[in-house]
Design a protein around this motif. Structure first.
Motif, PDB file in Angstrom:
ATOM      1  N   LYS A 177      -9.215  61.170  29.328  1.00 13.37           N
ATOM      2  CA  LYS A 177      -9.550  60.750  27.960  1.00 13.37           C
ATOM      3  C   LYS A 177     -10.734  59.778  27.934  1.00 13.37           C
ATOM      4  CE  LYS A 177      -5.299  59.346  27.101  1.00 13.37           C
ATOM      5  NZ  LYS A 177      -4.628  59.808  28.342  1.00 13.37           N
ATOM      6  N   SER A 284      -2.023  58.307  25.045  1.00 16.37           N
ATOM      7  CA  SER A 284      -1.236  59.341  25.702  1.00 16.37           C
ATOM      8  C   SER A 284       0.081  59.541  24.935  1.00 16.37           C
ATOM      9  CB  SER A 284      -0.975  58.965  27.162  1.00 16.37           C
ATOM     10  OG  SER A 284      -0.514  57.642  27.239  1.00 16.37           O
ATOM     11  N   HIS A 327     -14.900  68.216  44.132  1.00 10.94           N
ATOM     12  CA  HIS A 327     -15.628  67.142  43.464  1.00 10.94           C
ATOM     13  C   HIS A 327     -15.209  65.768  44.008  1.00 10.94           C
ATOM     14  CE1 HIS A 327     -17.346  64.758  40.212  1.00 10.94           C
ATOM     15  NE2 HIS A 327     -16.146  64.283  39.903  1.00 10.94           N
TER      16      HIS A 327
HETATM   17  N1  LIG Z   1     -12.257  66.797  34.408  1.00  9.59           N
HETATM   18  C1  LIG Z   1     -12.478  65.765  35.245  1.00  9.59           C
HETATM   19  N2  LIG Z   1     -13.507  65.829  36.114  1.00  9.59           N
HETATM   20  C2  LIG Z   1     -13.731  64.814  36.973  1.00  9.59           C
HETATM   21  N3  LIG Z   1     -13.015  63.693  37.020  1.00  9.59           N
HETATM   22  C3  LIG Z   1     -11.979  63.571  36.171  1.00  9.59           C
HETATM   23  C4  LIG Z   1     -11.672  64.591  35.233  1.00  9.59           C
HETATM   24  N4  LIG Z   1     -10.604  64.196  34.507  1.00  9.59           N
HETATM   25  C5  LIG Z   1     -10.269  62.977  34.961  1.00  9.59           C
HETATM   26  N5  LIG Z   1     -11.084  62.588  35.972  1.00  9.59           N
HETATM   27  C6  LIG Z   1     -10.967  61.344  36.745  1.00  9.59           C
HETATM   28  O1  LIG Z   1      -9.597  61.024  36.795  1.00  9.59           O
HETATM   29  C7  LIG Z   1      -9.379  59.648  36.554  1.00  9.59           C
HETATM   30  C8  LIG Z   1      -8.547  59.470  35.282  1.00  9.59           C
HETATM   31  O2  LIG Z   1      -9.309  59.823  34.144  1.00  9.59           O
HETATM   32  P1  LIG Z   1      -9.299  58.948  32.809  1.00  9.59           P
HETATM   33  O3  LIG Z   1      -9.224  57.510  33.131  1.00  9.59           O
HETATM   34  O4  LIG Z   1     -10.398  59.412  31.930  1.00  9.59           O
HETATM   35  O5  LIG Z   1      -7.883  59.450  32.256  1.00  9.59           O
HETATM   36  P2  LIG Z   1      -7.095  58.973  30.977  1.00  9.59           P
HETATM   37  O6  LIG Z   1      -6.719  60.217  30.247  1.00  9.59           O
HETATM   38  O7  LIG Z   1      -7.886  57.944  30.249  1.00  9.59           O
HETATM   39  O8  LIG Z   1      -5.782  58.349  31.619  1.00  9.59           O
HETATM   40  P3  LIG Z   1      -4.811  57.198  31.028  1.00  9.59           P
HETATM   41  O9  LIG Z   1      -4.105  57.788  29.846  1.00  9.59           O
HETATM   42  O10 LIG Z   1      -3.875  56.967  32.174  1.00  9.59           O
HETATM   43  O11 LIG Z   1      -5.687  56.053  30.713  1.00  9.59           O
HETATM   44  C9  LIG Z   1     -10.752  59.011  36.464  1.00  9.59           C
HETATM   45  O12 LIG Z   1     -11.114  58.511  37.724  1.00  9.59           O
HETATM   46  C10 LIG Z   1     -11.648  60.159  36.059  1.00  9.59           C
HETATM   47  O13 LIG Z   1     -12.948  59.949  36.525  1.00  9.59           O
END
Ligand SMILES: Nc1ncnc2c1ncn2[C@@H]1O[C@H](COP(=O)(O)OP(=O)(O)OP(=O)(O)O)[C@@H](O)[C@H]1O
Ligand SMILES: [Mg+2]
Length: 454
Positions: A177, A284, A327
């Motif tokens: 997100k 979330s 990646h």
């Molecule tokens: N599609 C993707 N490609 C590359 N990296 C990703 C992808 N999705 C998530 N990540 C990596 O996974 C980790 C978690 O992503 P992010 O913090 O954006 O999640 P979030 O949905 O905000 O989680 P939360 O609800 O726990 O805060 C980060 O390090 C992010 O860089």
């Protein structure tokens, strides 16, 4: 297509024996009696593998290796060392030979080295392909994905990034997100302005208000001076309200007012200040349910959710797992001084078969941890956490992308997978496979037919 192998040895008997053995085992083999001749042949038509003796007249093994590299001749080179040439064999490996076999050797030793080298080549090619995909079409900013729904989200981001509309990003923890919020900011017309993030769930209620809106001197005991809040800090840019579902009701009202009026009032202040801020929020939680159950204001929900983006959990886009694994291997491998580490096909199967309750963040942590724990160049299943090995049945089989709620379909997938494994294990022997599966031979035949697996 047959793999091409060149055998270089001055000893005719041995050379010919190898040649015949390779042909028998499905390779296209050629022979050369010294390094010079071999160079000419390899220039003419490249080989996948070159098996090369060390002591030879005209041009010896080490000389051949060096010249082949100078000339840019491709192919994996495997040395044959006899008694007294081990040191040279090691020198050759330092200079780029893949491996060596000691004479005298058994046929299966040579075949095994070739198989290993083939596997390595396959992984390298696969890795290059994945990297190219990541670079080319399967990414948007830092977001990597080849999944159809995610790619629709890339489109949504493109459409919304240049306007000031409020965006609400929903999705389970770890689905990316925050990454989406950043992609919107960095690709849009506000990219030169600030991106300010605040976790509404992590700041105590009494501090959150002054954090967001600022305060004037003397507004409360600790307010020794005037201070701007995050809204003012984000002026001209984007404010990312993370975990918006955790925002206490008293502040929900105040936030709504700011969004409606485009101005903030610092705590304790008389005047308001105009701010130009694009708000992206994320949670979330199931925000609609929070609204229905009275914990989140409906009017604020509509304000924030002018443009909604819902990220699918990773288990519904398992086709992203290999891409994401590559990646993260690249990202953390480089950071840890271990570029070029890869995942073995077996380990990849486990990764792609897991349910990933922690979504992409869990996958990222898993790759980073495995890199730290295992110092081989290829990460095998043993490098992965136990959880993955235990439950590999759960993921790919039970949670594919389409119709993942159908028990009937999940059962069918489970059966197919187990039958496949049983047949693998018994080299296709159906009687033995049926015994492993604990079903009758007839039942197995019936299922094979039903699933078109014959
Ligand atoms: N599609 C993707 N490609 C590359 N990296 C990703 C992808 N999705 C998530 N990540 C990596 O996974 C980790 C978690 O992503 P992010 O913090 O954006 O999640 P979030 O949905 O905000 O989680 P939360 O609800 O726990 O805060 C980060 O390090 C992010 O860089
Ligand atoms: Mg987050």
């Amino acid at each position: 297509m047959k793999q091409r192998v060149l055998v270089i040895d001055d000893e005719e008997n041995l050379r010919h024996m190898l040649w015949a053995m390779l042909r028998k085992n499905g390779y296209h083999a050629d022979e050369a009696e010294n390094g010079e001749r071999a160079l000419a042949m390899a220039r003419e038509h490249p080989y996948d593998f070159i098996i090369c003796d060390i002591r030879m007249p005209v041009l010896d093994g080490l000389g051949f290796l060096r010249k082949a590299q100078e000339a840019g001749i491709g192919g994996t080179i495997i040395m044959m060392s006899a008694y007294g040439t081990i040191d040279t064999a090691l020198q050759c490996m330092k200079e780029g030979a893949y491996d060596y076999v000691s004479k005298p050797f058994r046929n299966d030793e040579v075949l095994l080295v070739l198989k290993k080298a083939e596997e390595r080549e396959r992984l390298k090619t696969e890795n290059r392909r994945l990297r190219a995909e990541i670079g080319r079409e399967y990414s948007f900013g830092a977001i990597v994905s080849r999944n159809g729904r995610m790619r629709e989200i890339f489109e949504l981001i493109r459409k919304v990034c240049d306007v000031k509309t409020s965006v609400l990003v929903l999705g389970e923890s770890g689905t990316g997100k925050e990454l989406v919020a950043k992609a919107i900011h960095h690709n849009g017309s506000r990219r030169d302005g600030p991106f300010v993030a605040v976790n509404c769930g992590a700041i105590p209620e009494n501090l959150l208000e002054s954090e967001l809106f600022g305060h004037v001197r003397g507004a409360f005991t600790d307010a020794a001076a005037d201070r701007a809040g995050l809204f003012e800090e984000a002026h001209g840019g984007t404010l990312f309200l993370d975990e918006i579902g955790d925002m206490p009701p008293s502040l929900q009202v105040k936030l709504l007012r700011v969004l409606q009026e485009g101005e903030v009032r610092r705590v304790g202040a008389e005047r308001t200040t105009k701010v130009d801020v694009r708000v992206i929020s994320a949670t979330s939680r199931d925000l609609e349910r929070e609204v229905a159950e009275g914990r989140f204001r409906e009017d604020l929900f509509f304000r924030l959710n002018v443009f909604g983006i819902t990220l699918p959990p990773l288990r519904e886009r398992l086709e992203d797992v290999p891409l994401l694994a590559a990646h993260f291997l690249e990202k953390h491998g480089t950071a840890l001084g271990r570029p070029g580490v890869r995942v073995s096909p077996e380990a990849l199967r486990l990764l792609a078969g897991y349910g990933w309750p922690g979504n992409v963040r869990e996958l990222e942590n898993c790759i980073e941890r495995s890199l730290i724990l295992c110092d081989a160049d290829v990460l095998g299943p043993e490098a992965l956490p136990d959880a993955l090995r235990g439950s590999s049945i759960g993921g790919a089989v039970v949670y594919p992308e389409e119709d993942h709620l159908s028990i009937k379909k999940a059962e069918e997938r489970l059966e197919r997978e187990f039958i496949r494994r049983a047949l693998d294990k018994t080299n296709g022997n159906r009687t033995h496979a049926a015994r492993l599966l604990e079903i009758s031979h007839r039942a197995l035949l019936y299922k094979l037919k039903e699933y078109g697996m014959e």
